[in-house]
Design a protein around this motif. Structure first.
Motif, PDB file in Angstrom:
ATOM      1  N   GLU A   1     -15.611  -3.799   7.446  1.00 41.56           N
ATOM      2  CA  GLU A   1     -14.852  -2.797   8.192  1.00 41.56           C
ATOM      3  C   GLU A   1     -13.524  -3.428   8.594  1.00 41.56           C
ATOM      4  O   GLU A   1     -13.501  -4.560   9.068  1.00 41.56           O
ATOM      5  CB  GLU A   1     -15.650  -2.404   9.442  1.00 41.56           C
ATOM      6  CG  GLU A   1     -15.300  -1.070  10.023  1.00 41.56           C
ATOM      7  CD  GLU A   1     -15.687   0.099   9.142  1.00 41.56           C
ATOM      8  OE1 GLU A   1     -16.686  -0.015   8.404  1.00 41.56           O
ATOM      9  OE2 GLU A   1     -14.991   1.118   9.169  1.00 41.56           O
ATOM     10  N   ASP A   2     -12.453  -2.740   8.380  1.00 40.44           N
ATOM     11  CA  ASP A   2     -11.147  -3.287   8.730  1.00 40.44           C
ATOM     12  C   ASP A   2     -10.324  -2.195   9.391  1.00 40.44           C
ATOM     13  O   ASP A   2      -9.896  -1.245   8.754  1.00 40.44           O
ATOM     14  CB  ASP A   2     -10.447  -3.801   7.463  1.00 40.44           C
ATOM     15  CG  ASP A   2      -9.111  -4.470   7.777  1.00 40.44           C
ATOM     16  OD1 ASP A   2      -8.610  -4.313   8.905  1.00 40.44           O
ATOM     17  OD2 ASP A   2      -8.573  -5.152   6.892  1.00 40.44           O
ATOM     18  N   PHE A   3     -10.119  -2.343  10.701  1.00 43.36           N
ATOM     19  CA  PHE A   3      -9.384  -1.316  11.445  1.00 43.36           C
ATOM     20  C   PHE A   3      -7.950  -1.178  10.944  1.00 43.36           C
ATOM     21  O   PHE A   3      -7.347  -0.126  11.095  1.00 43.36           O
ATOM     22  CB  PHE A   3      -9.362  -1.649  12.936  1.00 43.36           C
ATOM     23  CG  PHE A   3     -10.702  -1.525  13.589  1.00 43.36           C
ATOM     24  CD1 PHE A   3     -11.435  -0.362  13.463  1.00 43.36           C
ATOM     25  CD2 PHE A   3     -11.227  -2.571  14.316  1.00 43.36           C
ATOM     26  CE1 PHE A   3     -12.680  -0.240  14.057  1.00 43.36           C
ATOM     27  CE2 PHE A   3     -12.469  -2.456  14.928  1.00 43.36           C
ATOM     28  CZ  PHE A   3     -13.194  -1.289  14.792  1.00 43.36           C
ATOM     29  N   SER A   4      -7.422  -2.257  10.343  1.00 40.29           N
ATOM     30  CA  SER A   4      -6.031  -2.210   9.896  1.00 40.29           C
ATOM     31  C   SER A   4      -5.805  -1.072   8.895  1.00 40.29           C
ATOM     32  O   SER A   4      -4.739  -0.491   8.838  1.00 40.29           O
ATOM     33  CB  SER A   4      -5.643  -3.534   9.240  1.00 40.29           C
ATOM     34  OG  SER A   4      -5.909  -4.593  10.112  1.00 40.29           O
ATOM     35  N   LEU A   5      -6.846  -0.772   8.119  1.00 42.02           N
ATOM     36  CA  LEU A   5      -6.712   0.272   7.099  1.00 42.02           C
ATOM     37  C   LEU A   5      -6.367   1.619   7.731  1.00 42.02           C
ATOM     38  O   LEU A   5      -5.538   2.360   7.204  1.00 42.02           O
ATOM     39  CB  LEU A   5      -8.027   0.367   6.310  1.00 42.02           C
ATOM     40  CG  LEU A   5      -7.932   0.878   4.885  1.00 42.02           C
ATOM     41  CD1 LEU A   5      -6.978   0.044   4.046  1.00 42.02           C
ATOM     42  CD2 LEU A   5      -9.307   0.888   4.238  1.00 42.02           C
ATOM     43  N   GLY A   6      -6.977   1.910   8.867  1.00 40.75           N
ATOM     44  CA  GLY A   6      -6.684   3.161   9.569  1.00 40.75           C
ATOM     45  C   GLY A   6      -5.245   3.184  10.052  1.00 40.75           C
ATOM     46  O   GLY A   6      -4.554   4.201   9.949  1.00 40.75           O
ATOM     47  N   TYR A   7      -4.786   2.029  10.544  1.00 42.23           N
ATOM     48  CA  TYR A   7      -3.390   1.942  11.003  1.00 42.23           C
ATOM     49  C   TYR A   7      -2.439   2.119   9.826  1.00 42.23           C
ATOM     50  O   TYR A   7      -1.409   2.792   9.931  1.00 42.23           O
ATOM     51  CB  TYR A   7      -3.141   0.604  11.707  1.00 42.23           C
ATOM     52  CG  TYR A   7      -1.700   0.405  12.101  1.00 42.23           C
ATOM     53  CD1 TYR A   7      -1.082   1.262  13.008  1.00 42.23           C
ATOM     54  CD2 TYR A   7      -0.945  -0.618  11.543  1.00 42.23           C
ATOM     55  CE1 TYR A   7       0.242   1.095  13.357  1.00 42.23           C
ATOM     56  CE2 TYR A   7       0.386  -0.798  11.893  1.00 42.23           C
ATOM     57  CZ  TYR A   7       0.970   0.067  12.796  1.00 42.23           C
ATOM     58  OH  TYR A   7       2.287  -0.099  13.130  1.00 42.23           O
TER      59      TYR A   7
END
Lengths: 215, 215
Positions: A193-199
């Motif tokens: 899971e990588d929150f950066s992708l949503g950003y």
């Protein structure tokens, strides 16, 4: 035959994104979902979406679309997500606690049965009704709980060690919220899971809004 | 021309996923990235990946691939993610606190400058150095901070109200971690985050591992 298999596997891979969109539209009150609406959202060809959804056996009505409720049930059933699955969560910090309290997981059949942490203040407590156990007891408790799925939310520096312990205890699926690239045996699956992708996606939308590009 | 525009927009849309994979491979020590490796991960045709990456102006070497470092810089530059952007976070609960402490955001140029909460115990405190302000001061403080991006991590029932307040205060991009489908004016972009999607992907991987399907 090989090609057919690969093609079906690709379709399956896209179904979660479809499900996500269909659930959102249904939440907004839509009773019927047009394949074209899904296609537009994901920038796919409509025929691709119709083909992918075909494997669920549900047919859309021309001009009206797929019945949302039935389609959600069919996709969930096809993928086996209506089967409840137990999981443990390793690392009950802010993120771990937030995930324990994330109610949507229940809808997806994900049931968090225990948390593990090294903080003496947390061990023995319950968060949203989920007991927090000592990380040192993973080897004993994971087999006792018959759990195969672990959510990993420990600090990055502990990620590989805890992952090793989890795998030794019988875990074969790790949902990895750390920024560590885990090394696991071949029978274990990892979802990073990588929150950066949503950003990143937010930035893209901002960029396209500004430049009025055609999406 | 229209087709060209649309095609380029599609390429841009895929770049964050490419960046994500390239960063991971680079973290694993790869100095050169094969387009085919990206294609395999995302189940795209290699020619599609090469075409998409072409818009960054970086060329791969046959048999060796793209220089990872240069490619990351080029993609970030192309998309404008090397531009630092300030954001505020509305709702400093477990998830909000976790996101404030998420170090990867700094790498992406995302700088959280303030949090907002209604809890008197949190207001006035600092979390990972970020001050927590009273939610009732959003209308005053957001314009003062010149911030255009908000991360929304309030409980679902407050999501629409807080979103309205944020938009009135000048926010034009909302990264929505709630399960509420926000109603926003047309100039505002919303990126919905849904943790269930990650779980769905984990289930797919477990399913494919069991059935030994060809992915």
């Amino acid at each position: 035959m090989q090609n057919l298999k690969i093609s079906a596997a690709f379709s399956i891979r896209r179904l979660p994104s479809y499900l996500h969109i269909i659930r959102n539209l249904r939440r907004e009150g839509e009773k019927y979902i047009l394949g074209a609406a899904i296609a537009r959202e994901l920038h796919l060809e409509s025929i691709q979406v119709r083909k992918d959804l075909g494997i669920t056996g549900i047919k859309g009505k021309p001009g009206k679309g797929y019945p949302a409720e039935v389609l959600v049930d069919a996709i969930e059933g096809f993928l086996g997500w209506n089967i409840p699955r137990d999981a443990i969560i390793a690392g009950v910090g802010n993120l771990g606690s937030a995930l324990i309290g994330y109610e949507e997981f229940q809808l997806n059949g994900l049931n968090i049965v225990a948390g593990f942490d090294i903080d003496p203040e947390k061990i023995g407590a319950a968060i949203h009704g989920v007991p927090v156990l000592n990380t040192t007891t993973i080897a004993i408790n994971v087999p006792l709980l018959h759990v195969k799925i672990a959510i990993l939310t420990v600090p990055d520096i502990y990620a590989q060690d805890v992952s090793d312990t989890l795998v030794d205890a019988g875990i074969n699926a790790i949902w990895n919220f750390t920024n560590t690239q885990l090394r696991v045996p071949s029978h274990v699956v990892v979802q990073n899971e990588d929150f950066s992708l949503g950003y990143d996606m937010l930035c893209i939308k901002m960029r396209s809004k500004r430049s009025l590009m055609v999406y």
